[in-house]
Design an enzyme around this catalytic site. Structure first.
Site, PDB file in Angstrom:
ATOM      1  N   ASP A  10      25.669 -24.210  47.539  1.00  0.00           N
ATOM      2  CA  ASP A  10      25.513 -23.382  48.740  1.00  0.00           C
ATOM      3  C   ASP A  10      26.357 -24.051  49.836  1.00  0.00           C
ATOM      4  OD1 ASP A  10      24.064 -21.628  50.693  1.00  0.00           O
ATOM      5  OD2 ASP A  10      23.378 -23.577  51.393  1.00  0.00           O
ATOM      6  N   TYR A  12      26.546 -23.019  53.824  1.00  0.00           N
ATOM      7  CA  TYR A  12      26.023 -23.154  55.190  1.00  0.00           C
ATOM      8  C   TYR A  12      24.629 -23.791  55.155  1.00  0.00           C
ATOM      9  CZ  TYR A  12      29.862 -19.921  55.939  1.00  0.00           C
ATOM     10  OH  TYR A  12      31.111 -19.339  55.950  1.00  0.00           O
ATOM     11  N   THR A  14      24.179 -26.649  53.602  1.00  0.00           N
ATOM     12  CA  THR A  14      24.187 -27.611  52.495  1.00  0.00           C
ATOM     13  C   THR A  14      25.447 -28.488  52.536  1.00  0.00           C
ATOM     14  OG1 THR A  14      22.906 -26.084  51.138  1.00  0.00           O
ATOM     15  CG2 THR A  14      24.067 -27.852  49.963  1.00  0.00           C
ATOM     16  N   ARG A  41      21.566 -18.555  63.535  1.00  0.00           N
ATOM     17  CA  ARG A  41      21.414 -18.811  62.103  1.00  0.00           C
ATOM     18  C   ARG A  41      20.251 -17.999  61.542  1.00  0.00           C
ATOM     19  NH1 ARG A  41      23.320 -19.717  57.191  1.00  0.00           N
ATOM     20  NH2 ARG A  41      22.027 -21.096  55.933  1.00  0.00           N
ATOM     21  N   SER A 118      28.267 -18.814  47.769  1.00  0.00           N
ATOM     22  CA  SER A 118      27.847 -18.622  49.156  1.00  0.00           C
ATOM     23  C   SER A 118      27.867 -17.163  49.591  1.00  0.00           C
ATOM     24  CB  SER A 118      28.777 -19.426  50.079  1.00  0.00           C
ATOM     25  OG  SER A 118      28.494 -19.160  51.437  1.00  0.00           O
ATOM     26  N   ASN A 119      27.067 -16.900  50.644  1.00  0.00           N
ATOM     27  CA  ASN A 119      27.063 -15.583  51.292  1.00  0.00           C
ATOM     28  C   ASN A 119      28.367 -15.339  52.043  1.00  0.00           C
ATOM     29  OD1 ASN A 119      24.475 -14.843  50.520  1.00  0.00           O
ATOM     30  ND2 ASN A 119      23.510 -15.576  52.395  1.00  0.00           N
ATOM     31  N   LYS A 151      22.190 -13.281  48.617  1.00  0.00           N
ATOM     32  CA  LYS A 151      21.136 -14.161  48.090  1.00  0.00           C
ATOM     33  C   LYS A 151      19.807 -13.725  48.733  1.00  0.00           C
ATOM     34  CE  LYS A 151      24.015 -18.344  47.898  1.00  0.00           C
ATOM     35  NZ  LYS A 151      24.124 -19.725  48.488  1.00  0.00           N
ATOM     36  N   SER A 175      21.287 -26.515  46.866  1.00  0.00           N
ATOM     37  CA  SER A 175      21.132 -25.881  48.177  1.00  0.00           C
ATOM     38  C   SER A 175      20.063 -26.570  49.009  1.00  0.00           C
ATOM     39  CB  SER A 175      20.757 -24.396  48.004  1.00  0.00           C
ATOM     40  OG  SER A 175      20.653 -23.763  49.272  1.00  0.00           O
ATOM     41  N   ASN A 177      18.619 -24.646  51.272  1.00  0.00           N
ATOM     42  CA  ASN A 177      17.834 -23.479  51.690  1.00  0.00           C
ATOM     43  C   ASN A 177      16.818 -23.103  50.622  1.00  0.00           C
ATOM     44  OD1 ASN A 177      19.334 -22.759  54.214  1.00  0.00           O
ATOM     45  ND2 ASN A 177      21.040 -22.682  52.771  1.00  0.00           N
ATOM     46  N   PHE A 179      14.954 -20.601  50.175  1.00  0.00           N
ATOM     47  CA  PHE A 179      15.016 -19.223  49.638  1.00  0.00           C
ATOM     48  C   PHE A 179      16.104 -19.121  48.567  1.00  0.00           C
ATOM     49  CE2 PHE A 179      18.880 -17.183  51.069  1.00  0.00           C
ATOM     50  CZ  PHE A 179      19.265 -17.888  52.194  1.00  0.00           C
ATOM     51  N   ASP A 180      17.125 -19.929  48.725  1.00  0.00           N
ATOM     52  CA  ASP A 180      18.249 -19.929  47.768  1.00  0.00           C
ATOM     53  C   ASP A 180      17.823 -20.617  46.472  1.00  0.00           C
ATOM     54  OD1 ASP A 180      21.680 -21.214  48.227  1.00  0.00           O
ATOM     55  OD2 ASP A 180      20.873 -19.641  46.917  1.00  0.00           O
TER      56      ASP A 180
END
Ligand code: 2OP
Length: 228
Positions: A10, A12, A14, A41, A118-119, A151, A175, A177, A179-180
């Site tokens: 990931d 952003y 990470t 963010r 990544s997104n 994601k 990651s 994040n 959620f990721d």
């Protein structure tokens, strides 16, 4: 010696720090800068979730631009179009975390395949990877833009595994994040959580993965240990 893995990073939060944009914002917003960066963010990620739930797609540049406007509106700050353009350009120059260069080099030397998942749009990620000195050692860049959904849709992780030419169970999503991480494991990938805050606060939607580290240098050591 580590068993070589395919590692999908990931970006952003990470590899680079999106909250670091507060330094740029200070010129315009003074001590409201950090609050704007955090709201930016949060809205950016919230918008990706809402677009995907609505089965609608707008790319991450669009989402980042719209969430910036929302973050500015929340504090009642109006910026010129030029200032907004400058902030958007700064998003492609976010600073990498201190451990990233050494960590990626160690992982590459250990024979792991290193990719980005990544997104971000391909254009954002290419520029960010160049500006942050991530490429090399990162070899592949996989953007959710290729499947037009964000994601943690399983389609994102399954597409990344296809692009890396491996079954999902042989790819490890790395990651910060939660959620990721939960999304990747739900799709059948392995995962490693990079606990950037260092306080062990994961998420109540799912359990932390077995592999929890606080830096990419520690990740390299963990993967070495996991092999023995
Ligand atoms: C990324 O996909 C989640 O924004 C984070 O890089």
């Amino acid at each position: 010696m580590a068993i070589p893995e395919a590692l999908a990073f990931d970006v952003y939060g990470t590899l680079v720090d999106p909250i670091g944009i507060a330094a740029e914002l200070e010129r315009h917003a003074g001590d409201a800068a950090r609050r704007i960066a955090e709201t930016w963010r949060q809205k950016q990620i919230e918008y990706t979730f809402r677009l995907s739930m609505m089965e609608r797609y707008e790319d991450f540049e669009w989402v980042t631009h719209r969430s910036l406007h929302q973050a500015l509106a929340v504090v009642g700050l109006e910026l010129s179009a030029g200032a907004v353009d400058e902030l958007m350009a700064s998003y492609d120059r976010l600073q990498r975390f201190d451990d990233v260069a050494e960590g990626l080099d160690r992982l590459r030397e250990a024979g792991h395949t290193l990719a980005i998942l990544s997104n971000g749009t391909p254009r954002m990620l290419e520029r960010l990877a160049l500006n942050a000195g991530l490429r090399p050692p990162i070899e592949e860049i996989v953007s959710v833009d290729e499947v037009r959904v964000y994601k943690p849709s399983p389609r994102v992780y399954l597409h990344a595994a296809e692009r890396l030419r491996r079954p999902p169970g042989e790819v490890r999503l790395v990651s910060s994040n939660p959620f990721d991480v939960v999304g990747a494991e739900t799709a059948g990938m392995r995962a490693a959580w990079v606990d950037r805050s260092g306080v062990g606060l994961f998420d109540t939607l799912g359990e932390p993965p077995r592999m929890v580290v606080r830096s990419l240098v520690e990740l390299a050591a963990e993967l070495d240990r996991a092999a023995v």
